[in-house]
Design an enzyme around this catalytic site. Structure first.
Site, PDB file in Angstrom:
ATOM      1  N   ALA A  72       0.834  -1.206   0.000  1.00  0.00           N
ATOM      2  CA  ALA A  72       0.000   0.000   0.000  1.00  0.00           C
ATOM      3  C   ALA A  72       0.866   1.252   0.000  1.00  0.00           C
ATOM      4  CB  ALA A  72      -0.906   0.007   1.227  1.00  0.00           C
ATOM      5  N   ASP A  73       0.550   2.185  -0.904  1.00  0.00           N
ATOM      6  CA  ASP A  73       1.202   3.491  -0.862  1.00  0.00           C
ATOM      7  C   ASP A  73       0.277   4.444  -0.092  1.00  0.00           C
ATOM      8  OD1 ASP A  73      -0.862   4.181  -2.596  1.00  0.00           O
ATOM      9  OD2 ASP A  73       0.423   4.303  -4.363  1.00  0.00           O
ATOM     10  N   SER A  74       0.619   5.715  -0.045  1.00  0.00           N
ATOM     11  CA  SER A  74      -0.169   6.661   0.752  1.00  0.00           C
ATOM     12  C   SER A  74      -1.601   6.804   0.233  1.00  0.00           C
ATOM     13  CB  SER A  74       0.524   8.018   0.812  1.00  0.00           C
ATOM     14  OG  SER A  74       0.673   8.551  -0.488  1.00  0.00           O
TER      15      SER A  74
END
Length: 119
Positions: A72-74
Site C-alpha cells: 500500500a502506498d499513501s
C-alpha cells in the site's frame, strides 16, 4: 414618600425571600465496556476490506501485517481508511489514522470507536 416606604415594607413581609437548596454535585465516571464489540469480527471485516482495496489474497492480510508490506502506498492507505469509515460508520481523525501502520492497529481503533459510539 411615607406611603411608598410602607408599601415596600409590606411587600417584603408578604413575599418571603426564596432560598434555593443546593445539592452537591457528584461526579460519575463513565465506564466504557468493550464486551459489546466483537473484536474478532471487526478484525475480519478490516482484513476483508484491506484485501479488496489492495487486490491481495485475504491470507496475506494478517493482523500483524503492515500496510507498506502489503504494497500500500499513501493513496491506498487513504482509500482503505475511507472504506473503513464507510463500512463501520465512523470518522477517523487524521492524527489517529496516520499512526495506524498494521491491520490489527486499524481494527483496534475501529473497535474502540464503535464501543465509544455505543455508550
Amino acid at each position: 414618600m411615607a406611603l411608598s416606604v410602607a408599601r415596600k415594607a409590606a411587600a417584603a413581609r408578604a413575599t418571603p425571600a426564596r432560598v434555593q437548596a443546593v445539592r452537591p454535585v457528584v461526579a460519575r465516571r463513565r465506564v466504557i465496556t468493550f464486551a459489546a464489540v466483537d473484536k474478532a469480527k471487526v478484525l475480519e471485516e478490516v482484513r476483508s476490506i484491506i484485501s479488496t482495496q489492495l487486490g491481495t489474497e485475504l491470507d496475506k492480510v494478517a493482523p500483524e501485517a503492515k500496510f507498506v508490506d502489503l504494497g500500500a502506498d499513501s493513496l491506498d492507505t487513504v482509500e482503505i481508511m475511507m472504506a473503513l469509515e464507510e463500512k463501520f460508520e465512523i470518522a477517523l481523525d487524521e492524527d489517529g489514522a496516520e499512526k495506524i501502520s498494521t491491520v490489527q492497529e486499524a481494527a483496534d481503533m475501529i473497535a474502540t470507536q464503535i464501543a465509544a459510539k455505543g455508550n
